[in-house]
Design a protein around this motif. Structure first.
Motif, PDB file in Angstrom:
ATOM      1  N   GLN A  60      35.898  -7.372  33.335  1.00 17.08           N
ATOM      2  CA  GLN A  60      35.429  -7.269  34.714  1.00 17.08           C
ATOM      3  C   GLN A  60      35.555  -8.594  35.458  1.00 17.08           C
ATOM      4  O   GLN A  60      35.655  -8.612  36.674  1.00 17.08           O
TER       5      GLN A  60
ATOM      6  N   LYS B  79      29.662  -3.418  26.526  1.00 17.06           N
ATOM      7  CA  LYS B  79      30.081  -2.542  27.621  1.00 17.06           C
ATOM      8  C   LYS B  79      31.490  -2.003  27.402  1.00 17.06           C
ATOM      9  O   LYS B  79      31.807  -0.880  27.827  1.00 17.06           O
TER      10      LYS B  79
ATOM     11  N   ARG C 217      24.685  -2.970  30.829  1.00 13.68           N
ATOM     12  CA  ARG C 217      25.935  -2.640  30.144  1.00 13.68           C
ATOM     13  C   ARG C 217      26.352  -1.194  30.393  1.00 13.68           C
ATOM     14  O   ARG C 217      27.538  -0.890  30.490  1.00 13.68           O
TER      15      ARG C 217
ATOM     16  N   LYS D 171      27.969  -0.843  33.869  1.00 18.18           N
ATOM     17  CA  LYS D 171      29.289  -1.486  33.868  1.00 18.18           C
ATOM     18  C   LYS D 171      30.306  -0.654  33.101  1.00 18.18           C
ATOM     19  O   LYS D 171      31.479  -0.568  33.480  1.00 18.18           O
TER      20      LYS D 171
END
Length: 222
Positions: free
Chosen positions: A168, A200, A144, A147
């Motif tokens: 994402q 994230k 996380r 990202k």
């Protein structure tokens, strides 16, 4: 009316560049009002001091969002640097702390009064345990953090403490993060993030907010 007692702590392992996590508790007299722990950031820019400051920003945001602006708040921390910087005895020289320091001050002025006091580490065990819990949880889901670093430049500020963070997996979708409540409407937060205290998207929003503090005067009136 008695003051609210806030206990904050943060840690980063390894320091710097590891997982910067924090924890805090709020007491009204002998009654615990709330406790929370989460991750401030992972990797580049992560330090013990960033974690300590993130705890203060997080808890002051939570208190404002939950109607405590008219109360006197005493923030207890075992970080001598943090306490002395808020007292104006030490200058804030680290570039990664300047926006967090500014953000905390902008939150503090919205209360009746906020005071910062140093306490020895052994008297801050509860907040320390919370920060360690958040860090251990992050190590089990380290992906996380990486990202979040990629998502942070794409974050949009929606106003107040709300941020839009893109998905994402779907370029046409964005999730809404509320940093005052530490919430996100993404499926990962609903499934696992509530227990961890982050996802994230929340980490990305915190990174963005730290680098782009809101201008004074634009905050909502408590």
């Amino acid at each position: 009316m008695q003051h609210l007692s806030v206990y904050c702590d943060g840690s980063c392992g390894p320091n710097p560049g590891g997982v910067a996590a924090f924890g805090w508790t709020v007491y009204d007299g002998e009654e615990k009002v709330c406790e929370f722990c989460s991750v401030a950031c992972v990797g580049e820019g992560a330090t013990n001091n960033v974690a300590e400051y993130s705890a203060v920003v997080s808890v002051l945001s939570w208190l404002l969002a939950n109607g405590y602006a008219k109360r006197r708040v005493v923030v207890y921390s075992d970080s001598e640097l943090l306490v002395r910087q808020f007292a104006g005895k030490y200058r804030v020289k680290a570039l990664n702390l300047v926006p967090l320091h500014r953000q905390a001050l902008e939150l503090a002025v919205r209360f009746r009064e906020v005071a910062f006091r140093w306490i020895p580490r052994e008297k801050n065990a509860e907040a320390d345990a919370l920060s360690q819990r958040a860090r251990r949880g992050a190590l089990l889901s380290c992906g996380r953090g990486e990202k979040a670093q990629k998502l942070a430049p794409l974050v949009r500020h929606l106003g107040a403490d709300l941020y839009a963070v893109p998905s994402q997996s779907d370029p046409f979708k964005a999730y809404t993060v509320d940093l005052s409540k530490n919430t996100c409407d993404c499926p990962d937060f609903q499934a696992r993030g509530k227990k961890l205290g982050y996802c994230k998207h929340i980490l990305a929003a915190r990174r963005f907010a730290a680098k782009h503090p809101k201008p004074p005067g634009l905050e909502e009136t408590a």
